[in-house]
Design an enzyme around this catalytic site. Structure first.
Site, PDB file in Angstrom:
ATOM      1  CB  THR A  95      69.253 -39.944  31.076  1.00  0.00           C
ATOM      2  OG1 THR A  95      69.548 -39.693  32.451  1.00  0.00           O
ATOM      3  CG2 THR A  95      70.241 -39.180  30.209  1.00  0.00           C
ATOM      4  CE  LYS A 171      71.163 -37.865  34.329  1.00  0.00           C
ATOM      5  NZ  LYS A 171      72.057 -38.351  35.399  1.00  0.00           N
TER       6      LYS A 171
END
Lengths: 294, 294, 294, 294
Positions: A95, A171
């Site tokens: 991430t 995300k």
């Protein structure tokens, strides 16, 4: 396929096991060398640097913790960008910020390399079972190229666009949906609680009616059970993700009022000594404000 | 059972049909008398006032729009409280304030009558199909007494406590979960949208991964489709419910930061001429702030 | 004193004129060389780089726009850190992050140099008149050393601590007080406006009763007058400062709910095409939400 | 003038003394009769009910605590509305809702009586000294008629409109400016505090630069001193005023994001046992969230 994987934390390790089991030719690199031993025993090649690892690879997969670590293994000395042959494909599964995704795209292109972002939804046990959800963005041909890799680790690939940062945006949105659902439940438990309705009873109404998604069931149970130690995912890690979300909001000029409230919950948790607790503890903060001892 | 139903709007009418079909002996009252005709044709008795309707009833069921209407049919002249015999049971199925639920409990008790709150989750078509979710609170014996009535209209009864206002609190919490999920999605669509990801693509990732509850699917579809006219449920009605939520928060001393943000979205919608639109339009406001023309 | 000033924008230029007038021996550097000409005419020495400018200076004063520019002129090639002799004092007067203030302190110390932060409150005309407010932090002896410089440009020095970042924190707090007072007034004008009370009448009540500080009068007038173009200070610059504020909040673990609301106002302004307007335009956004055409 | 004053709390009593001192012919009523004695001693007539008090009055001045009390003394049995002769003028000086102001206007008109709203800014000692700020709205001729009364108690009258509720709106706005300035300062003290800057030092920078209004000085001192007991004005009273503010926002369709944050601070304070503390304690809540023990 020859795959080079950098980063053998819990998530990277689970992916490595899946890739070996699927018959891929795997080379691994990890800053702490000891983590590589189990994979050598399984037949993986151990490389002394990211650059060495990716030298003969089709795909360089990077699974490290944050922007700083991703930049270091990519653009640092002996990094992925230096070693990856022209035409090679770099995939970052961690991430990371949308700004870094843009930079990865630009710099790999300038070197004749390819880049796609492929962050995942799911925790290490889901990776272990090949059950991750993968959000992929970049050139369609490169996503197709990576398909065998994705098939080994995930149950589903969502192709969300041609520009890598789009996958990172999606995300961050998913993480935000988790955080803000925890806050929703926290407020609901506080209000119901002061009316004399137990958290478990309130959660039961939810999960037996319109609010029965995994996000409700899994995080609702964590908040109700109240076991925040040892943490699954730490407050400090969630705080990083909400920072990336708000940075994306700033870069794209999108006000995110719920996002800001979640940010303040994280900061309060850190300020109150909960940095290393499970981030579901945020679902108890509304009760704390409401004077309910937890 | 002899049941007296006051309030033949869409929800009350659907309930009335289910109760007649289930073989109950039904008396109806409605302020606008014309609405009673179809029920007379189905065998229901039509009463000239709530008091007359409930005079020989076991259960008085009230399904009117808000606190003011509920107070009028209950405590006004020729109201339910006046007509209901001692030992009779009054059930309010509408979404009312917790303060009014407390008052209903107290005043019915003082008259030797019983009271339970039984707000429902679901829209009129769900009532028509007997698929409502019912949140009931009050004395357990009275809830048991009402069971045949609930069985006729709902798929599930959640008994949430001995104090009627507890059911209203839980109902307001469920509505808040809907409103705040719409806001979550609005923020996510705005951020993803400015990254070039279509709403439908973002919603697809959600409903195919961890965010697949009816609240996501149903309201997500409404926001994505963008058909807010004619409204299923109006902005003005949602605004009323968020007011009741925040009043409950005030009465119980519970700060509700997400609740306040939703409130401001409702006020902005009303200020901008959207009072009579479907309340899912709130899921477009984050985009509006982000400069995306809708 | 021999003073080397880097950065001849409106604020730096005003300071340079004051320092020359006060009889200091001034060397200047500016990226765009043309800006240095008027100062050469006034007797200042023009240097070809920051390093050259500070080589024989007692004090190196840096007045550039943000963190990036400050880092470039300090740590870049031919930068202040390279040229300043041991024992020399570097003062940054711009609004920079607390993280950069900490870094400046650490790195100058490591080179045997001194560093103090001295951000200012007031716009260029105030500097021209020697009427700035200066917030200074660092070693007391160094602040004392800089006193003649401060006396030339400011009406008042607040010594706020031994650690340079403390001055930057106080400066960010002052900017936040300005931003959030504009938001307060925006909300008040919206509410009063919809009750039929003009902005000017509302502001008059304020400034003739308890709310008569310069922050009320000056920014209140800007919001009421509604002339946001040409800008005094741009939305984009204010947005930078609120970002630094929230970063400080994150670094120190301090939730700042008003700060987040101001952030969202800035992002909405940018998203709606107001990046280059005067940042007082934020005082009209509450009205916009309330459906008042501006 | 013959003035009838209902409500001899601290504020009403201070006004009564000023009115007697100014030579007006005063009749008083108070629910608790004992409070009337000192005024009888000063020459005031004591009435047994509001209706009796106003029977021969030019002006009926009401100074009671909230909407409920104002409605009771006005529209209850033996109330002002019943006793006031046609042409008489009723002035409510308390902080009431804009809805009640509208109702007072309508109902007095229907009886051939006049009504103006005249809420005040300042505490009882300011009334004692004739130094209140008065916000007046209603027919200009009636405001002129009340001028001698206003002159006795205030230093300044702001005429804000023809519709009485406009004065109440402005008053609620002023209270909101106080509350939100306390919140501003709370956030600033928290951030500066965690950077090691004392509250008093931060406040000093404020009040010696751009933030030197009475609202900064007076409430800043309260927050810094931290003596919240005994209270000047209680948390519970402030909570009432913020409720009236948000109700006005709802009635006029004006989102008030700062208002909502202040509301949540009040609810948290009440939930945490601070109902009877001075409402300046809200200026310590940001520190509490930031983990600073107070």
């Amino acid at each position: 396929m020859r795959i080079a994987l950098t980063g053998l934390g819990p998530m990277g390790s689970a992916m490595a096991r899946r890739l070996i089991a699927a018959g891929h030719d795997l080379t691994v690199f990890n800053r702490t060398a000891a983590n590589t031993e189990p994979f050598a025993a399984l037949g993986a090649t151990v490389a002394p640097s990211p650059a060495e690892a990716v030298k003969t690879a089709d795909i360089a997969l990077t699974v490290v913790s944050d922007d700083t670590a991703t930049e270091a293994v990519t653009f640092g000395p002996d990094g992925v960008a230096e070693g990856l042959p022209p035409g090679g494909l770099h995939i970052v599964a961690g991430t990371i910020s949308i700004a870094l995704a843009d930079r990865l795209d630009t710099e790999h292109r300038a070197r004749g390399q390819h880049y796609i972002s492929a962050p995942v939804l799911g925790r290490p046990p889901a990776a272990e079972a090949g059950q991750l959800f993968i959000m992929a963005a970049g050139e369609a041909a490169q996503i197709a190229r990576a398909r065998p890799l994705f098939d080994a680790i995930g149950q589903r690939v969502f192709e969300v666009g041609e520009r890598p940062m789009q996958a990172n945006t999606v995300k961050l949105c998913c993480n935000f949906l988790i955080f803000s659902t925890i806050e929703q439940m926290g407020e609901v438990f506080a209000l119901a609680g002061k009316a004399g309705v137990e958290r478990a009873a309130m959660l039961n109404v939810m999960t037996e009616s319109f609010f029965n998604a995994p996000v409700h069931k899994n995080y609702g149970k964590l908040v109700v059970d109240g076991v925040f130690d040892p943490p699954g995912v730490k407050v400090s890690l969630g705080a990083k993700d909400v920072r990336l979300l708000l940075q994306a909001g700033e870069q794209l000029a999108v006000p995110l009022p719920f996002g800001s409230i979640v940010r303040d919950r994280y900061l309060a948790a850190i300020a109150q000594g909960e940095k290393d607790k499970d981030f579901a503890i945020l679902g108890r903060h509304a009760e704390r404000d409401a004077g309910i001892e937890s």
